[in-house]
Design an enzyme around this catalytic site. Sequence first.
Site, PDB file in Angstrom:
ATOM      1  N   ASP A 165      50.911  35.259   3.685  1.00 54.72           N
ATOM      2  CA  ASP A 165      51.258  34.130   2.652  1.00 54.72           C
ATOM      3  C   ASP A 165      50.285  33.747   1.808  1.00 54.72           C
ATOM      4  OD1 ASP A 165      53.031  32.239   1.680  1.00 54.72           O
ATOM      5  OD2 ASP A 165      52.015  30.731   3.143  1.00 54.72           O
ATOM      6  N   GLU A 417      48.054  34.256  13.805  1.00 56.89           N
ATOM      7  CA  GLU A 417      49.276  34.219  13.975  1.00 56.89           C
ATOM      8  C   GLU A 417      49.981  35.748  14.269  1.00 56.89           C
ATOM      9  OE1 GLU A 417      51.511  31.948  10.998  1.00 56.89           O
ATOM     10  OE2 GLU A 417      50.880  30.171  11.997  1.00 56.89           O
ATOM     11  N   TYR A 473      54.294  23.603  12.869  1.00 61.47           N
ATOM     12  CA  TYR A 473      54.746  22.774  11.623  1.00 61.47           C
ATOM     13  C   TYR A 473      55.853  21.873  12.043  1.00 61.47           C
ATOM     14  CZ  TYR A 473      51.657  25.599   8.552  1.00 61.47           C
ATOM     15  OH  TYR A 473      50.672  26.161   8.171  1.00 61.47           O
ATOM     16  N   GLU A 510      46.262  24.683  11.923  1.00 58.64           N
ATOM     17  CA  GLU A 510      47.189  24.465  10.592  1.00 58.64           C
ATOM     18  C   GLU A 510      48.394  23.461  11.085  1.00 58.64           C
ATOM     19  OE1 GLU A 510      49.049  27.927   9.121  1.00 58.64           O
ATOM     20  OE2 GLU A 510      47.104  29.200   9.291  1.00 58.64           O
TER      21      GLU A 510
HETATM   22  C1  BDP Z   1      51.207  30.007   8.543  1.00 55.58           C
HETATM   23  C2  BDP Z   1      50.118  31.047   7.955  1.00 55.58           C
HETATM   24  C3  BDP Z   1      49.589  30.675   6.725  1.00 55.58           C
HETATM   25  C4  BDP Z   1      50.774  29.997   5.752  1.00 55.58           C
HETATM   26  C5  BDP Z   1      51.455  29.048   6.280  1.00 55.58           C
HETATM   27  C6  BDP Z   1      52.637  28.197   5.651  1.00 55.58           C
HETATM   28  O1  BDP Z   1      49.140  31.226   8.953  1.00 55.58           O
HETATM   29  O2  BDP Z   1      48.867  31.728   6.108  1.00 55.58           O
HETATM   30  O3  BDP Z   1      50.349  29.774   4.554  1.00 55.58           O
HETATM   31  O4  BDP Z   1      52.001  29.067   7.563  1.00 55.58           O
HETATM   32  O5  BDP Z   1      53.532  28.458   5.920  1.00 55.58           O
HETATM   33  O6  BDP Z   1      52.418  30.905   9.098  1.00 55.58           O
HETATM   34  O7  BDP Z   1      52.426  27.322   4.601  1.00 55.58           O
END
Ligand code: BDP
Length: 607
Positions: A165, A417, A473, A510
């Site tokens: 991404d 990931e 997330y 993240e």
């Molecule tokens: C994760 C990735 C990252 C993406 C992020 C996203 O590690 O590179 O930019 O999610 O979706 O999958 O914002």
Amino acid sequence: MLYPQLSATRKIYNLNGVWSFKQGAYQPTKDSLLSTDTEAELMVVPTSFNDVLVDKDKRLFIGDNWYERLVDLPQLQENEELVLRFGSVTHQAKVYLDGELVAEHKGGFTPFEVVVAPQFLAKDQLKVTVCANNELNYTTLPVGNYIEKKNPDGSIKKVVKENFDFFNYAGIHRPVKFYTRPKAHIEDVVVTYELSEDLTTADVKVTVLSNASGLEQRLTILDETGQIVAQGTGNDVLTVQGVRLWEPLNAYLYTCRVELFDGEQLIDRYDEAFGMRKIEVKAAQFLINNKPFYFKGFGKHEDTHINGRGLNEAANLMDLNLLKEIGANSFRTSHYPYSEEMMRLADRMGIVVIDEVPAVGLFQNFSAALDLLGDKDEPENTWKVMKTKEAHEQAICELVNRDKNHACVVMWVVANEPSSHEEGAREYFEPLIQLYRDLDPQNRPVTLVNIMNALPGKDLVADLIDVICLNRYYGWYRDHAELADAKNNLRKELEEWHRLYPDKPVMFTEYGADTLPGYHSMWDIPYTEEYQCDYYQANHEVFDELPYFVGEQVWNFADFETNVMLIRVKGNHKGLFSRTREPKQVVRFFKERWTTIPNFGYKSGKN
Ligand code: BDP
């Protein structure tokens, strides 16, 4: 590999600036001159070529990108040699001198160099040509989906659909230099040290790699004021008393001066800065200097307007100043090794770094690319289709070799990931994790950044790593706009990780929510600045309950460029700052939180 430095025995010549440039076919020969090619134009080094060219097809061009310039040669002493060094060329490089291929390098984020052979030094001027190829496929890191399309005229157009991404910026991304060194020279310096239990005394061991035999190696350790604190020769262990430790946000760097002498004649000198600190992972804590550390910070990108992924030292410094201002203490080099200049800055500013190889996209048909790939065959097993082992080993070797002496680096990442829940993942990763352990002279912890698909129980590699690092997330990709559910599901998952691995600390590498600055809402509506705050608040309420949860690195420090995708609105907008580094509302919220959370002792470890 040593970073080029000016010293009594070494000179540096900067080859950055304006070069000739062309995309596509070019055959460098002794007499060719790219600047006279009708399709040639100008390009600046270092930078990504993509945004500078101001043309859609050139921006997205995949294939060979040619750079060329003429360089006046400096006069060398009889005992000197000239080295041509690249900080990075993305992703594959071929280097030609006067039309002759002299070096090749695979991997877009680590330095490489070549000694200029004597036959090229006979003239006053030398032609340097570089081919930067930006193809990515299932053998490269990062992983790209490589496709060939037919143009209306029958010619082939190469296309790479990122399996990750971020935009596939390319070119000569980091500085190009000539440097001179004595023919008999220091090739590398490895600094290790043993700290006493109370951390006040250090036995420092300096291993010097040199191509010279019969020369005396003199070693001197200097403090920040230039005072000598220890001296020795060759294999001596140098004892430093009253050690000033390198601490997060309170850096202290010693200098290790290495000299080669022939009798009383100085042959070569190199100064390596290094900080001393102790890293340990135990009882679900991440200890720095025997104290439980709490990571507050970011996943980042090397990404700025105009420069793309090219070195932007002003942006680097501004980012680290913003990072400090908001009360953070760390970042991860997501998703590739950052410039040597950035690592040196982090050393000096006391910023803690989690260091990552470009192992991203190791998940066949990763969701971010899905809407571009369209109707594809059913995905096969990632570990059957990926042929990245060789590139991965090389990336790990080159990263450890480059960053081994950095005090700021506290942990290595083997991949971001990957599909660590698919059959074959363990067989793929076990030797790579071991490779880090075998290579690192400081034995830093190793981690793998886990994807949401590889939940506890499904993941096949977590027992092999030291810290459970999660990209999660809840409240965004899962439980979208359902923050109460997000909290419950997050808590449930974290408890499960802790049940499986009670001694391993857990942290987030993240978490985040796309946010468009200027969008507001009375309620928690995604993409608004309020939702970003509510999202983080919900996550933090769970983090704060758990004693084994040792850090929060948000996604992302700033908005960044991506490929065009249905789920991206001119890039990824999960930044706390915009791409131009303007703060979103959430910055105030983080500053309040992070300035009250201490760097040490926030969590007690196991419960
Ligand atoms: C994760 C990735 C990252 C993406 C992020 C996203 O590690 O590179 O930019 O999610 O979706 O999958 O914002």
